[in-house]
Write a protein that holds these residues in place. Structure first.
Motif, PDB file in Angstrom:
ATOM      1  N   PHE A  63      32.641  -1.910  -2.596  1.00  0.00           N
ATOM      2  CA  PHE A  63      32.554  -3.034  -1.677  1.00  0.00           C
ATOM      3  C   PHE A  63      33.948  -3.554  -1.349  1.00  0.00           C
ATOM      4  CE2 PHE A  63      28.806  -2.700  -4.220  1.00  0.00           C
ATOM      5  CZ  PHE A  63      27.791  -2.765  -3.287  1.00  0.00           C
ATOM      6  N   ASN A  64      34.189  -3.797  -0.081  1.00  0.00           N
ATOM      7  CA  ASN A  64      35.476  -4.273   0.403  1.00  0.00           C
ATOM      8  C   ASN A  64      35.696  -5.726  -0.020  1.00  0.00           C
ATOM      9  OD1 ASN A  64      37.869  -4.502   1.833  1.00  0.00           O
ATOM     10  ND2 ASN A  64      37.018  -3.823   3.773  1.00  0.00           N
ATOM     11  N   THR A  65      36.911  -6.057  -0.421  1.00  0.00           N
ATOM     12  CA  THR A  65      37.261  -7.444  -0.768  1.00  0.00           C
ATOM     13  C   THR A  65      38.209  -8.053   0.258  1.00  0.00           C
ATOM     14  OG1 THR A  65      39.165  -6.830  -2.119  1.00  0.00           O
ATOM     15  CG2 THR A  65      37.033  -6.958  -3.246  1.00  0.00           C
ATOM     16  N   THR A  66      38.462  -7.324   1.366  1.00  0.00           N
ATOM     17  CA  THR A  66      39.401  -7.780   2.390  1.00  0.00           C
ATOM     18  C   THR A  66      38.719  -7.753   3.759  1.00  0.00           C
ATOM     19  OG1 THR A  66      40.293  -5.629   3.038  1.00  0.00           O
ATOM     20  CG2 THR A  66      41.255  -6.674   1.073  1.00  0.00           C
ATOM     21  N   SER A  67      39.438  -8.192   4.772  1.00  0.00           N
ATOM     22  CA  SER A  67      38.917  -8.135   6.144  1.00  0.00           C
ATOM     23  C   SER A  67      39.551  -6.988   6.928  1.00  0.00           C
ATOM     24  CB  SER A  67      39.144  -9.472   6.851  1.00  0.00           C
ATOM     25  OG  SER A  67      40.523  -9.776   6.867  1.00  0.00           O
ATOM     26  N   THR A  68      39.929  -5.930   6.211  1.00  0.00           N
ATOM     27  CA  THR A  68      40.482  -4.718   6.823  1.00  0.00           C
ATOM     28  C   THR A  68      39.589  -3.541   6.461  1.00  0.00           C
ATOM     29  OG1 THR A  68      42.721  -5.604   6.607  1.00  0.00           O
ATOM     30  CG2 THR A  68      42.517  -3.234   6.958  1.00  0.00           C
ATOM     31  N   ALA A  69      39.142  -2.798   7.462  1.00  0.00           N
ATOM     32  CA  ALA A  69      38.299  -1.626   7.210  1.00  0.00           C
ATOM     33  C   ALA A  69      39.082  -0.563   6.438  1.00  0.00           C
ATOM     34  CB  ALA A  69      37.805  -1.044   8.535  1.00  0.00           C
ATOM     35  N   LEU A  70      38.356   0.289   5.718  1.00  0.00           N
ATOM     36  CA  LEU A  70      38.999   1.398   5.020  1.00  0.00           C
ATOM     37  C   LEU A  70      38.026   2.532   4.809  1.00  0.00           C
ATOM     38  CD1 LEU A  70      39.291   1.127   1.217  1.00  0.00           C
ATOM     39  CD2 LEU A  70      38.155  -0.690   2.468  1.00  0.00           C
ATOM     40  N   ALA A  71      38.577   3.735   4.698  1.00  0.00           N
ATOM     41  CA  ALA A  71      37.798   4.925   4.361  1.00  0.00           C
ATOM     42  C   ALA A  71      37.833   5.103   2.852  1.00  0.00           C
ATOM     43  CB  ALA A  71      38.387   6.156   5.046  1.00  0.00           C
ATOM     44  N   ILE A  72      36.688   5.493   2.291  1.00  0.00           N
ATOM     45  CA  ILE A  72      36.606   5.794   0.861  1.00  0.00           C
ATOM     46  C   ILE A  72      35.899   7.126   0.688  1.00  0.00           C
ATOM     47  CG2 ILE A  72      36.631   3.399   0.053  1.00  0.00           C
ATOM     48  CD1 ILE A  72      33.479   3.926  -0.350  1.00  0.00           C
ATOM     49  N   ALA A  73      36.119   7.752  -0.448  1.00  0.00           N
ATOM     50  CA  ALA A  73      35.435   9.006  -0.748  1.00  0.00           C
ATOM     51  C   ALA A  73      35.207   9.105  -2.249  1.00  0.00           C
ATOM     52  CB  ALA A  73      36.254  10.202  -0.264  1.00  0.00           C
ATOM     53  N   LEU A  74      34.124   9.769  -2.605  1.00  0.00           N
ATOM     54  CA  LEU A  74      33.829  10.113  -3.984  1.00  0.00           C
ATOM     55  C   LEU A  74      34.255  11.561  -4.159  1.00  0.00           C
ATOM     56  CD1 LEU A  74      32.429   9.228  -6.665  1.00  0.00           C
ATOM     57  CD2 LEU A  74      30.368  10.338  -5.757  1.00  0.00           C
TER      58      LEU A  74
ATOM     59  N   ILE B 194      35.491  12.237 -11.984  1.00  0.00           N
ATOM     60  CA  ILE B 194      35.055  11.906 -10.636  1.00  0.00           C
ATOM     61  C   ILE B 194      35.599  10.527 -10.327  1.00  0.00           C
ATOM     62  CG2 ILE B 194      32.832  10.891 -11.248  1.00  0.00           C
ATOM     63  CD1 ILE B 194      31.685  12.693  -8.959  1.00  0.00           C
ATOM     64  N   GLY B 195      36.037  10.291  -9.100  1.00  0.00           N
ATOM     65  CA  GLY B 195      36.637   8.995  -8.803  1.00  0.00           C
ATOM     66  C   GLY B 195      36.517   8.618  -7.340  1.00  0.00           C
ATOM     67  N   ILE B 196      36.852   7.365  -7.061  1.00  0.00           N
ATOM     68  CA  ILE B 196      36.864   6.829  -5.708  1.00  0.00           C
ATOM     69  C   ILE B 196      38.301   6.874  -5.195  1.00  0.00           C
ATOM     70  CG2 ILE B 196      36.469   4.802  -4.264  1.00  0.00           C
ATOM     71  CD1 ILE B 196      33.908   5.989  -5.340  1.00  0.00           C
ATOM     72  N   ILE B 197      38.503   7.606  -4.094  1.00  0.00           N
ATOM     73  CA  ILE B 197      39.823   7.718  -3.481  1.00  0.00           C
ATOM     74  C   ILE B 197      39.762   7.188  -2.045  1.00  0.00           C
ATOM     75  CG2 ILE B 197      40.477   9.694  -4.918  1.00  0.00           C
ATOM     76  CD1 ILE B 197      40.012  11.446  -2.346  1.00  0.00           C
ATOM     77  N   VAL B 198      40.925   7.097  -1.416  1.00  0.00           N
ATOM     78  CA  VAL B 198      41.051   6.727  -0.005  1.00  0.00           C
ATOM     79  C   VAL B 198      41.537   7.990   0.710  1.00  0.00           C
ATOM     80  CG1 VAL B 198      42.234   5.213   1.632  1.00  0.00           C
ATOM     81  CG2 VAL B 198      41.539   4.341  -0.617  1.00  0.00           C
ATOM     82  N   PRO B 199      40.624   8.750   1.339  1.00  0.00           N
ATOM     83  CA  PRO B 199      41.012  10.056   1.870  1.00  0.00           C
ATOM     84  C   PRO B 199      41.968   9.997   3.045  1.00  0.00           C
ATOM     85  CG  PRO B 199      38.790   9.502   2.563  1.00  0.00           C
ATOM     86  CD  PRO B 199      39.217   8.446   1.587  1.00  0.00           C
ATOM     87  N   THR B 200      41.972   8.884   3.769  1.00  0.00           N
ATOM     88  CA  THR B 200      42.853   8.743   4.921  1.00  0.00           C
ATOM     89  C   THR B 200      43.084   7.262   5.177  1.00  0.00           C
ATOM     90  OG1 THR B 200      43.179   9.351   7.240  1.00  0.00           O
ATOM     91  CG2 THR B 200      40.939   8.790   6.576  1.00  0.00           C
ATOM     92  N   GLY B 201      44.237   6.938   5.714  1.00  0.00           N
ATOM     93  CA  GLY B 201      44.531   5.548   6.033  1.00  0.00           C
ATOM     94  C   GLY B 201      45.038   4.758   4.846  1.00  0.00           C
ATOM     95  N   THR B 202      45.022   3.431   5.005  1.00  0.00           N
ATOM     96  CA  THR B 202      45.550   2.520   3.999  1.00  0.00           C
ATOM     97  C   THR B 202      44.434   2.010   3.108  1.00  0.00           C
ATOM     98  OG1 THR B 202      47.270   1.850   5.540  1.00  0.00           O
ATOM     99  CG2 THR B 202      46.847   0.373   3.681  1.00  0.00           C
ATOM    100  N   GLY B 203      44.654   2.077   1.818  1.00  0.00           N
ATOM    101  CA  GLY B 203      43.677   1.583   0.859  1.00  0.00           C
ATOM    102  C   GLY B 203      43.667   0.064   0.781  1.00  0.00           C
ATOM    103  N   GLN B 204      42.576  -0.455   0.263  1.00  0.00           N
ATOM    104  CA  GLN B 204      42.410  -1.896   0.015  1.00  0.00           C
ATOM    105  C   GLN B 204      41.869  -2.061  -1.399  1.00  0.00           C
ATOM    106  OE1 GLN B 204      43.426  -3.927   2.443  1.00  0.00           O
ATOM    107  NE2 GLN B 204      43.725  -2.197   3.806  1.00  0.00           N
TER     108      GLN B 204
END
Length: 145
Positions: free
Chosen positions: A39-50, A125-135
């Protein structure tokens, strides 16, 4: 099989090689991932991946996993907070975009058999940010051992 869980607010924003949170097997015991929430804690969208992680380089601090049944033995698999160095990222299993709103999130469930994490200290196994800026995100994993 006992069920275990852990949730936290991420300690890092994550990148395509640094997991925000991860779950690793141990030498003789693996696990079956049952559910993941991010779940996002900011007001900026982000991509996530498992993603599968194929080494344990730079894992963050080990966390105190919890048993769903208080009579179960302690968890053998280990949850790690944000990685401090790049990992070897293997297969991407799921990917999503979290909206630009606090609380925007996703819950992935994995059916009857779950996602197997083979025994072995390099298997995770983990949660990464496959592209763009992480939050910074709120995250949780549920798994069976």
């Amino acid at each position: 099989m006992p069920r275990y869980g852990f949730g936290m607010r991420g300690t890092i924003a994550g990148t395509n090689l640094r997991a925000m949170m991860s779950l690793y097997a141990v030498a003789s015991i693996g696990g079956r991932l049952r559910e993941v929430g991010v779940f996002n804690t900011t007001s900026t969208a982000l991509a996530i991946a498992l993603a599968r992680l194929t080494n344990a380089t730079g894992v963050g601090a080990g966390q105190a996993e919890g048993e769903y049944d208080e009579n179960a033995p302690p968890a053998s698999c280990t949850i790690f907070a944000g990685h401090t160095a790049d990992s070897a990222v293997g297969q991407i299993l799921k990917q999503a975009t979290l909206g630009a709103a606090v609380g925007s999130g996703i819950i992935w469930t994995f059916g009857e058999n779950g996602i197997l994490i083979q025994p072995g200290t390099a298997n995770g196994i983990g949660i990464i940010v496959p592209t763009g800026t992480g939050q910074i995100c709120d995250l949780y994993f549920d798994w069976d051992e």
